[in-house]
Design a protein around this motif. Structure first.
Motif, PDB file in Angstrom:
ATOM      1  N   ASN A 125       3.286  -9.586  -5.349  1.00 37.41           N
ATOM      2  CA  ASN A 125       3.920  -8.480  -6.215  1.00 37.41           C
ATOM      3  C   ASN A 125       2.910  -7.355  -6.571  1.00 37.41           C
ATOM      4  O   ASN A 125       3.544  -6.271  -6.486  1.00 37.41           O
ATOM      5  N   LEU A 126       1.752  -7.765  -6.425  1.00 44.22           N
ATOM      6  CA  LEU A 126       0.697  -6.492  -6.751  1.00 44.22           C
ATOM      7  C   LEU A 126       0.561  -5.795  -5.305  1.00 44.22           C
ATOM      8  O   LEU A 126       0.621  -4.576  -5.070  1.00 44.22           O
ATOM      9  N   VAL A 127       0.677  -6.486  -4.429  1.00 46.08           N
ATOM     10  CA  VAL A 127       0.601  -5.799  -2.835  1.00 46.08           C
ATOM     11  C   VAL A 127       1.975  -4.940  -2.825  1.00 46.08           C
ATOM     12  O   VAL A 127       1.984  -3.715  -2.262  1.00 46.08           O
ATOM     13  N   ALA A 128       3.290  -5.541  -3.105  1.00 49.03           N
ATOM     14  CA  ALA A 128       4.417  -4.925  -2.993  1.00 49.03           C
ATOM     15  C   ALA A 128       4.503  -3.672  -3.960  1.00 49.03           C
ATOM     16  O   ALA A 128       5.121  -2.727  -3.564  1.00 49.03           O
ATOM     17  N   TYR A 129       4.020  -3.777  -5.254  1.00 47.32           N
ATOM     18  CA  TYR A 129       4.057  -2.703  -6.045  1.00 47.32           C
ATOM     19  C   TYR A 129       3.073  -1.469  -5.492  1.00 47.32           C
ATOM     20  O   TYR A 129       3.490  -0.483  -5.649  1.00 47.32           O
ATOM     21  N   GLU A 130       1.907  -1.826  -5.029  1.00 44.22           N
ATOM     22  CA  GLU A 130       1.159  -0.934  -4.642  1.00 44.22           C
ATOM     23  C   GLU A 130       1.919  -0.419  -3.273  1.00 44.22           C
ATOM     24  O   GLU A 130       1.713   0.900  -3.012  1.00 44.22           O
ATOM     25  N   ALA A 131       2.243  -0.851  -2.324  1.00 47.41           N
ATOM     26  CA  ALA A 131       3.191  -0.536  -1.088  1.00 47.41           C
ATOM     27  C   ALA A 131       4.276   0.737  -1.664  1.00 47.41           C
ATOM     28  O   ALA A 131       4.523   1.800  -0.974  1.00 47.41           O
ATOM     29  N   SER A 157       4.425   2.484  -4.655  1.00 49.03           N
ATOM     30  CA  SER A 157       4.327   3.111  -5.530  1.00 49.03           C
ATOM     31  C   SER A 157       2.972   4.161  -5.290  1.00 49.03           C
ATOM     32  O   SER A 157       2.868   5.282  -5.611  1.00 49.03           O
ATOM     33  N   ALA A 158       1.841   3.345  -4.560  1.00 47.32           N
ATOM     34  CA  ALA A 158       0.608   4.485  -4.024  1.00 47.32           C
ATOM     35  C   ALA A 158       1.019   5.393  -3.036  1.00 47.32           C
ATOM     36  O   ALA A 158       1.660   5.099  -1.994  1.00 47.32           O
ATOM     37  N   SER A 159       0.531   6.598  -3.312  1.00 49.86           N
ATOM     38  CA  SER A 159       0.533   7.471  -2.224  1.00 49.86           C
ATOM     39  C   SER A 159      -0.714   7.623  -1.559  1.00 49.86           C
ATOM     40  O   SER A 159      -0.825   8.038  -0.333  1.00 49.86           O
ATOM     41  N   GLY A 160      -1.964   7.015  -2.001  1.00 48.00           N
ATOM     42  CA  GLY A 160      -3.036   6.939  -1.395  1.00 48.00           C
ATOM     43  C   GLY A 160      -3.296   5.892  -0.653  1.00 48.00           C
ATOM     44  O   GLY A 160      -2.495   4.988  -0.040  1.00 48.00           O
ATOM     45  N   PRO A 161      -4.657   5.472  -0.439  1.00 49.38           N
ATOM     46  CA  PRO A 161      -5.311   4.202   0.058  1.00 49.38           C
ATOM     47  C   PRO A 161      -4.543   2.958  -0.596  1.00 49.38           C
ATOM     48  O   PRO A 161      -4.487   2.872  -1.867  1.00 49.38           O
ATOM     49  N   LEU A 162      -4.285   1.745   0.099  1.00 49.30           N
ATOM     50  CA  LEU A 162      -3.672   0.707  -0.420  1.00 49.30           C
ATOM     51  C   LEU A 162      -4.937  -0.368  -0.787  1.00 49.30           C
ATOM     52  O   LEU A 162      -5.162  -1.140   0.026  1.00 49.30           O
ATOM     53  N   VAL A 163      -5.636  -0.050  -1.857  1.00 51.81           N
ATOM     54  CA  VAL A 163      -6.929  -0.679  -2.155  1.00 51.81           C
ATOM     55  C   VAL A 163      -6.753  -2.266  -2.069  1.00 51.81           C
ATOM     56  O   VAL A 163      -7.392  -3.097  -1.546  1.00 51.81           O
ATOM     57  N   PHE A 164      -5.799  -2.662  -2.974  1.00 55.08           N
ATOM     58  CA  PHE A 164      -5.551  -4.195  -3.255  1.00 55.08           C
ATOM     59  C   PHE A 164      -5.066  -4.677  -1.803  1.00 55.08           C
ATOM     60  O   PHE A 164      -5.450  -5.925  -1.617  1.00 55.08           O
ATOM     61  N   THR A 165      -4.225  -4.042  -1.247  1.00 54.17           N
ATOM     62  CA  THR A 165      -3.684  -4.563   0.176  1.00 54.17           C
ATOM     63  C   THR A 165      -4.889  -4.771   0.921  1.00 54.17           C
ATOM     64  O   THR A 165      -4.939  -5.875   1.533  1.00 54.17           O
ATOM     65  N   ARG A 166      -5.839  -3.931   1.106  1.00 51.37           N
ATOM     66  CA  ARG A 166      -7.192  -3.902   1.673  1.00 51.37           C
ATOM     67  C   ARG A 166      -7.992  -5.059   1.488  1.00 51.37           C
ATOM     68  O   ARG A 166      -8.404  -5.875   2.455  1.00 51.37           O
ATOM     69  N   TYR A 167      -8.007  -5.443   0.135  1.00 48.81           N
ATOM     70  CA  TYR A 167      -8.729  -6.429  -0.207  1.00 48.81           C
ATOM     71  C   TYR A 167      -8.058  -7.814   0.302  1.00 48.81           C
ATOM     72  O   TYR A 167      -8.951  -8.800   0.780  1.00 48.81           O
ATOM     73  N   THR A 168      -7.022  -8.059   0.217  1.00 48.89           N
ATOM     74  CA  THR A 168      -5.997  -9.268   0.517  1.00 48.89           C
ATOM     75  C   THR A 168      -6.440  -9.367   2.193  1.00 48.89           C
ATOM     76  O   THR A 168      -6.388 -10.392   2.584  1.00 48.89           O
TER      77      THR A 168
END
Length: 546
Positions: free
Chosen positions: A406-412, A414-425
């Motif tokens: 859900n953190l990945v989904a929220y970041e995808a 809402s985020a307009s910049g780099p997907l930091v948490f997604t990159r970590y996963t």
């Protein structure tokens, strides 16, 4: 009142309220989204609540009605804490004044009347506050006992029941969020002060987010302004994901992603190239050799031709399958893939689902030391001097996968910049391939595994490969680049690469040469069996001796 009439009323109010000024709904960015279909299809159970719904997206699902009694109990407890002159209806009236701001928080249009939405938010907000109250206790704040009807969900002694875990998993889901402005307003009515309401809410949010956070941040946590936070999941996201400096222009990011896609395409092509990529030339060589032998065969007598053809026929029948499999299978697979891609209408994930980085076991054998950090994702780094790979401590339990997804989904969304948490996963997915990798990280204290086995931990990380788009995060990409550079410069890695490139890649040619030699020897054997080469040699020896 029909839905059409309600829609007209809402639109009219949105356009004409506070004429000449920007509407209050435009000040609130959308923060509660539907989960993207690509992510939802990968694991629906991680995004759809199972026990309790908070907010409008899943409110009318019959299987969640059982928890309505707990919600009403929580609302009664809130009502008892209100000043004597207030009733619970006063909270509803205050929330009706925030109707436009509440609706603006949701990505989907809400087909509810103002009063229905206000009652829903008041009751769901009361329930969430009662859950948060337990985690406020851990911060040193003392509150009244929770309702007895909710005692099976929340344990004051700090023990987590299975029902408690299920509720926490549901509360962190993206589609199950309610705006924090609702909780602030309920507490404001209760304590008659916005400032005091925030002081009471902050420790509760911090306590719950510490419980839910997969990253165990021991260092002093950053202060997060509640007024600038959208909801519980947003608060958790900002606790564990660092803010990057605004150094990358969106167009530059797009260019970087396009370059990465091109590099990925070439890498995929190189990876898919088999050692017999030039298989057509090998097949032509075999065909030419066969024709040459047939021409030689024409000049022989019939018995000799029969004897000559017999072993070749058997050999060809034996080698036909493997040769076609070796040299023709790649072409067949390519045509199949083309047909599949042409016929398939399913939305495809990005070209690179897993970061190209060696696994933990490979890096460990190459001398890399894995060391835990006490901070957030920004502490990920690789030190080439000390050959140390620094990773934050992550705890894996029954709710970790739900939280991560859900953190990945929220970041995808809402985020307009780099997907930091997604990159970590993606990084963790890249370095974890098998149980041995999890075991090594567990022994180093980087992974605290509360799951049943290391295999479950492997499946958890490898199941996180789906993402919405490719992204580049400077500090994470630098760590990946540095560790890859160190690993690829190792002499044993270079030796393996040379073996694979120059030895393993030449095995089809060696097989071909061996097959030709075998056919020549079998042909000589057949020839000698007809012309009795041994007797001819004896006669020649006798003649020479005379």
């Amino acid at each position: 009142m029909s839905e059409e009439q309600q829609w007209v009323i809402n639109i009219r109010r949105s356009l004409h309220e506070e004429e000449g000024n920007i509407g209050p709904e435009l000040e609130i960015p959308v923060s509660i989204f539907n989960v993207p279909k690509l992510l939802m299809s990968s694991d629906p159970n991680s995004y759809i609540p199972h026990i309790v719904s908070t907010g409008p997206y899943h409110h009318w699902r019959p299987e969640l009605y059982e928890m309505e009694r707990c919600k009403v109990s929580a609302a009664k407890m809130i009502q008892k804490r209100l000043p004597q002159s207030f009733r619970f209806r006063h909270i509803v009236d205050q929330l009706m004044k925030l109707d436009l701001k509440i609706r603006a928080s949701y990505h989907t249009y809400l087909h509810f009347s103002d009063e229905t939405l206000a009652w829903m938010m008041a009751v769901d907000g009361s329930f969430l506050l009662e859950i948060l109250q337990v985690y406020g206790n851990k911060e040193g704040k003392m509150f009244e006992r929770i309702p007895s009807r909710m005692s099976h969900l929340v344990d004051n002694a700090g023990r987590r029941t299975s029902a408690h875990n299920s509720v926490l998993g549901d509360l962190v889901m993206l589609e199950n969020q309610i705006p924090l402005l609702v909780l602030r307003k309920i507490l404001e009515v209760q304590f008659s002060s916005t400032q005091l309401a925030d002081q009471m809410l902050r420790p509760r949010l911090v306590g719950l987010c510490k419980e839910l956070s997969p990253l165990k941040i021991i260092e002093e946590m950053r202060t997060i302004d509640i007024s600038e936070t959208a909801h519980l999941l947003d608060y958790l996201y900002h606790m564990i994901v660092p803010k990057l400096a605004a150094e990358a222009v969106p167009s530059e990011m797009i260019d970087e992603v396009m370059v990465l896609e091109e590099e990925t395409e070439s890498a995929v092509k190189d990876k898919e190239e088999t050692p017999y990529a030039n298989s057509s030339y090998v097949i032509q060589l075999l065909d030419a050799t066969w024709k040459l032998l047939l021409n030689l065969n024409k000049g022989l007598s019939r018995p000799v031709r029969v004897a000559f053809n017999f072993p070749w026929t058997i050999l060809c029948s034996i080698l036909k399958g493997p040769v076609l499999h070796m040299f023709g299978s790649s072409q067949d697979e390519e045509s199949k893939l083309e047909n599949m891609s042409r016929d398939s209408d399913i939305e495809k994930p990005p070209l690179m689902e897993e970061i190209a980085v060696p696994s933990v076991s490979k890096l460990s054998k190459s001398g890399v030391r894995f060391l835990p950090t006490n901070g957030d994702i920004s502490t990920v780094s690789f030190d080439a001097k000390t050959v140390a790979f620094y990773l934050p401590v992550v705890t894996l339990d029954v709710n970790t996968e739900v939280v991560l997804r859900n953190l990945v989904a929220y970041e995808a969304a809402s985020a307009s910049g780099p997907l930091v948490f997604t990159r970590y996963t993606e990084l963790m997915n890249g370095i974890i391939d098998k149980e041995e990798d999890v075991k090594l990280l567990r022994e180093k204290g980087i992974i605290l595994n509360h799951l049943k086995s290391d295999e479950e931990a492997v499946n958890l990380w490898n199941g996180m490969s789906k993402s919405i788009r490719l992204t580049k995060v400077p500090f994470l990409d630098k760590a990946i680049e540095d560790v890859n550079k160190y690993y690829n410069d190792r002499w044993n890695v270079k030796a393996k690469r040379m073996m694979k490139q120059y030895v393993y890649a030449s095995w089809p040619i060696l097989t071909l040469v061996s097959a030709i030699c075998l056919m020549i020897l079998m042909g000589l054997q057949s020839f000698c069996s007809v012309y009795t080469c041994g007797k001819v040699l004896e006669i020649e020896n006798i003649t020479e001796n005379q």
